[in-house]
Design an enzyme around this catalytic site. Structure first.
Site, PDB file in Angstrom:
ATOM      1  CG  MET A  82      -1.573   1.562   6.184  1.00 42.90           C
ATOM      2  SD  MET A  82      -0.395   0.215   5.884  1.00 42.90           S
ATOM      3  CE  MET A  82      -1.335  -1.191   5.678  1.00 42.90           C
ATOM      4  CB  CYS A  83      -8.222   0.469   6.147  1.00 44.67           C
ATOM      5  SG  CYS A  83      -7.329  -1.079   5.871  1.00 44.67           S
TER       6      CYS A  83
END
Length: 699
Positions: free
Chosen positions: A556-557
Site C-alpha cells: 500500500m505504501c
C-alpha cells in the site's frame, strides 16, 4: 578678464533605464560588447527659490537617461528604423554611444584615455568634414551590469574641447537677456524655436529692423551676411542655471565656431537660452535667459588639428570614477524573484542554446495529477524551467511520512489530521516563488474496478462532479502529468487527454526502476508517415482493475529507493520541454532506441528538438545506473487510447464511464479485448498438435 568656466553635466538615470538594460543584455546583447547608439536628454537650467531665505537656489546641470534611451540601440540590432518618440518642446535630445562589458574586470581594465579620445575624435571629424552641429552634444556611456545582484556600474563621458587660449567673459559679465533684447524679441525667439520639429540645441539670432530672426548655426555665413560681428548672436539651450557659469554644450559650440569660422569668432555674443518652457509670453513673463560677450585674448591660432578634450563625469565623491546604481533595495521582492528565475534560464540562450524558445515552456499550463513524491518533484522541476501555471490534483492529506520524501511539505502540515495535499502543495509553490499561478484541487478520480453505487444519489452526483471537474481541468491545460500511485487511477485522464489532444506524460516507480513515457496521439490524428505511439495501457490485454484492495502494508505504501523519484520526475519534465521545443510538438517522431547524437551537429538537424531527442519511453534501472529508450506502438484494441474507447466516451460521456467503473468486462468489450481472447482460444483449438505414440521420451 574672468576666465569662462563651464558647468559640467550631472547624469540622472531612471530605474526604467536599468530595467531596459537588463532586458537588452539578457535577450538581445547576450555576450556581445559592441557599441550601440543611445540617446539622452537635457533641458534648460532650472532654479528654485528658498522659502526661508528667499534666495535663488541653482539646481544641477542634469542630463537624463531613461528606458527610451535604448530605442535606437534596439532598432539598430533589428535592422529597423528607430521609433521616434515625440520629443517635448522643452527638451534637447543628445545622441551618443553605449558599451556594456561582460565582466567587471573588462570594465575596469578599459583603456579609458584611448576610449575617450576616440569618442572626442568623432565629434571633431563631424565638425571638420560635415560642418554639422549634430554631434556637438555627443556623449558616451560605459557599463557593467551585475544582473544577479542588480548592481549597475556606469560612467558617463561628455567630451568637450579645451580652448587655448581660454575664453574670457566681457566686463559686463552675464546680464539678463531682457536688458539687451526687448520682450517682443524674446517672445519671438521663443515662438520660432518652439515651432521647430524638435528643440534645437544651438541656433543663431539676428535683428531685422523691429523683429528678430532665428536660423541654424550651419547657416552662419549666409544668415549673418552684412551683419556686424558685434550684432551677431549665437545661442544655445543652456542646461545651467548658474548665473556665472554657462552649461557644458557651449564648449563645443565655441570650438565649432573657431574651427569653421575662425576670422569672425575671436569675439562672440552668446545668448544663454533658458526660457524654452514658456508656452505663451505675457507682459509679466519673467525671462531667465542671459546674454554676454566672450572673447579670446592674445593670439588665437587657427588650425584644423583637434584640441585636447575633457569630460569624464565625476562620481558623487567628486573624483573621476564610475558610479554605482544598486536597484536591489528599491525593487519589489516578487519582481526580483521573477527576474532571477528568468535570468538563469535566459543565460542558456547566450552561448549554449540560442534557439531555445523559453516562452513555449513558461506559457505551458501544466496539470499534475498526484501530489505525492513524484508530484512534488515534478512541480519543483517545472518551476525551475519557468513554468508559470501549475495545477495540482490530489485527494489525500499530508501524513507524517510525507515531508522527508516530498519536498513541498513540512512537519506542521501533518498536524491536526494533515492539510489537504493539493492545496498545501500549491500554497508552498507560491511561497517558493510568489509569481507562480498555482492552484490545488482536492478531489478523487473515479477508477475502473472501483464501483460507484447507482442507488445513492449523492455518491452518483459526486462522481459526475469529479469527472466533469477533471474534464474541465484537462481542457484548460496544455500538458497533463500522471503521477498517481495506482495503475487504474491513470485510466480516466488517459482517455480524456487522448480525446482532447493534450500532451500526457506518465511516470511510474518501482523499487529501483522507473518508467517515464509520453502518450501518443489518437489513431485518427496521427500524421501521415509517422508511427502511432502507444499509451500506458497499450501493452495490456486486460482492462485495468482494482489493484488496491487486499494489499499488505508494504504494497500500500510507495516502497522505492529515495533517489528514484527525483530522477523520474526530472526525466518527465525534461521530456515535456523537449516535446515543446520540437517543431512537431506532440506529433514529434520518437528517436531510435538509444541512438547516439553526433556532437558536431545540432540536435534539431538530427531530427530532435533543440534540447535533444524526444523518446517515447525511458525505462530507468537504478541498480545498474542505466536508462533504456523504448518505442511502444499504439494498439488498436487498447483500453485507454483506441478509437473504439474514445468514440464511446465522446458519444455517451459519463454513462459510458459509469459502466467502465462498475464492470471490468464492459471496457474489454468496447476495446475488443473479449474478441481477442476468443480469437486466441480459437487459434489454440485449431493447432494440430503432433503427438508421438512411439513410447519412450526423447530425454
Amino acid at each position: 578678464m574672468p576666465i569662462l568656466q563651464f558647468a559640467p553635466f550631472s547624469s540622472i538615470v531612471s530605474p526604467a533605464f536599468w530595467h531596459k538594460l537588463t532586458d537588452l543584455k539578457i535577450d538581445v546583447l547576450k555576450l556581445s560588447d559592441e557599441s550601440l547608439p543611445i540617446t539622452g536628454t537635457y533641458t534648460a537650467g532650472k532654479s528654485i527659490t528658498d522659502r526661508e531665505t528667499g534666495k535663488e537656489v541653482v539646481l544641477p546641470t542634469n542630463f537624463s537617461a531613461g528606458g527610451e534611451s535604448f530605442d535606437a540601440a534596439l532598432a539598430s540590432r533589428s535592422g529597423e528604423s528607430a521609433s521616434s518618440s515625440a520629443p517635448t518642446s522643452h527638451t534637447v535630445t543628445a545622441t551618443g554611444s553605449f558599451k556594456n562589458f561582460n565582466t567587471i574586470e573588462e570594465f575596469k581594465s578599459l583603456d579609458k584615455t584611448k576610449f575617450f579620445n576616440d569618442e572626442a575624435q568623432k565629434i571633431w571629424d563631424s565638425i571638420i568634414t560635415t560642418k554639422s552641429t549634430a554631434e556637438l552634444t555627443r556623449f558616451f556611456l560605459i557599463t557593467f551590469a551585475d544582473l544577479k545582484k542588480y548592481k549597475y556600474y556606469y560612467w558617463f563621458g561628455f567630451p568637450a574641447f579645451v580652448s587655448k587660449p581660454a575664453w574670457e567673459i566681457g566686463e559686463d559679465g552675464w546680464k539678463d537677456a531682457a536688458d539687451a533684447l526687448s520682450r517682443d524679441d524674446l517672445s519671438s525667439i521663443n515662438s520660432q524655436i518652439r515651432a521647430q520639429d524638435s528643440l534645437p540645441a544651438f541656433f543663431l539670432v539676428k535683428r531685422l529692423g523691429l523683429s528678430v530672426s532665428v536660423a541654424k548655426v550651419e547657416e552662419y555665413e549666409s544668415f549673418f551676411q552684412g551683419v556686424p560681428v558685434e550684432e551677431r548672436i549665437v545661442s544655445f539651450i543652456d542646461p545651467s542655471a548658474d548665473p556665472s557659469n554657462p552649461g557644458w554644450p557651449l564648449r563645443n559650440l565655441l570650438a565649432y565656431l573657431r574651427a569653421v569660422h575662425p576670422k569672425e569668432t575671436t569675439s562672440v555674443v552668446v545668448l544663454r537660452w533658458r526660457d524654452s518652457e514658456i508656452t505663451t509670453a505675457t507682459p509679466n513673463t519673467h525671462w531667465k535667459s542671459q546674454i554676454g560677450t566672450v572673447f579670446l585674448s592674445g593670439d588665437a591660432p587657427t588650425t584644423t588639428e583637434r584640441p585636447s578634450a575633457v569630460g569624464w563625469e565625476r562620481n558623487p565623491q567628486g573624483k573621476l570614477g564610475a558610479r554605482l546604481a544598486d536597484l536591489a533595495p528599491m525593487m519589489d521582492p516578487t519582481r526580483l524573484a521573477a527576474q532571477a528565475v528568468d535570468l538563469n534560464l535566459k543565460l542558456m540562450r547566450w552561448r549554449v542554446l540560442p534557439q531555445l524558445d523559453l516562452e513555449k515552456v513558461s506559457n505551458a499550463r501544466c496539470l499534475l495529477l498526484g501530489a505525492g513524491t513524484l508530484g512534488c518533484y515534478v512541480a519543483r522541476a517545472l518551476m525551475g524551467w519557468g513554468v508559470r501555471t501549475i495545477t495540482i490534483v490530489d485527494s489525500a492529506r499530508v501524513s507524517f511520512s510525507n515531508p522527508v520524501r516530498q519536498p513541498l511539505f513540512e512537519f506542521e502540515d501533518c498536524l491536526n489530521g494533515g492539510k489537504p495535499k493539493a492545496e498545501c502543495a500549491a500554497e508552498r509553490l507560491k511561497q517558493i516563488y510568489p509569481g507562480i499561478n498555482a492552484t490545488g484541487h482536492s478531489m478523487s478520480i473515479p477508477m475502473p474496478g472501483h464501483p460507484i453505487s447507482t442507488t445513492s444519489a449523492s455518491v452518483l452526483e459526486q462522481a459526475k462532479a469529479d469527472v466533469a471537474k477533471l474534464e474541465q481541468l484537462i481542457e484548460e491545460h496544455d500538458a497533463v502529468f500522471l503521477l498517481m500511485d495506482s495503475r487504474e487511477s491513470r485510466w480516466l485522464p488517459t482517455v480524456i487527454g487522448a480525446s482532447k489532444g493534450k500532451i500526457v506524460i506518465n511516470s511510474a516507480l518501482g523499487f529501483d526502476t522507473f518508467l517515464v513515457m509520453r502518450h501518443g496521439v489518437r489513431a485518427s490524428k496521427v500524421e501521415e508517415g509517422k508511427p502511432r505511439l502507444g499509451c500506458y495501457y497499450c501493452n495490456d490485454i486486460v482492462a485495468p482493475g482494482d489493484s488496491l484492495t487486499d494489499r499488505t502494508l508494504d504494497q500500500m505504501c510507495t516502497v522505492t529507493r529515495p533517489g528514484i523519484a527525483p530522477i523520474a520526475a526530472a526525466t518527465a519534465v525534461e521530456l515535456l520541454t523537449s516535446i515543446l521545443q520540437h517543431p512537431d510538438g506532440i506529433n514529434a517522431a520518437p528517436s531510435a532506441p538509444n541512438a547516439d547524437l553526433l556532437p558536431t551537429q545540432s540536435y534539431a538537424e538530427q531530427g530532435g528538438s533543440v534540447l535533444g531527442v524526444v523518446p517515447h519511453q525511458i525505462r530507468g534501472f537504478l541498480a545498474q545506473f542505466r536508462n533504456l529508450q523504448l518505442i511502444g506502438s499504439g494498439y488498436d484494441r487498447c483500453t485507454g487510447c483506441s478509437e473504439a474507447v474514445l468514440e464511446a466516451y465522446e458519444k455517451d460521456g459519463f454513462d459510458m464511464l459509469l459502466k467502465v467503473f462498475n464492470d471490468q468486462k464492459y471496457l474489454e468489450e468496447v476495446a475488443g479485448l473479449d474478441k481477442l481472447k476468443e480469437e486466441g482460444e480459437a487459434a489454440l483449438e485449431a493447432v494440430d498438435w503432433d503427438e508421438d505414440d512411439g513410447g519412450e521420451d526423447d530425454f
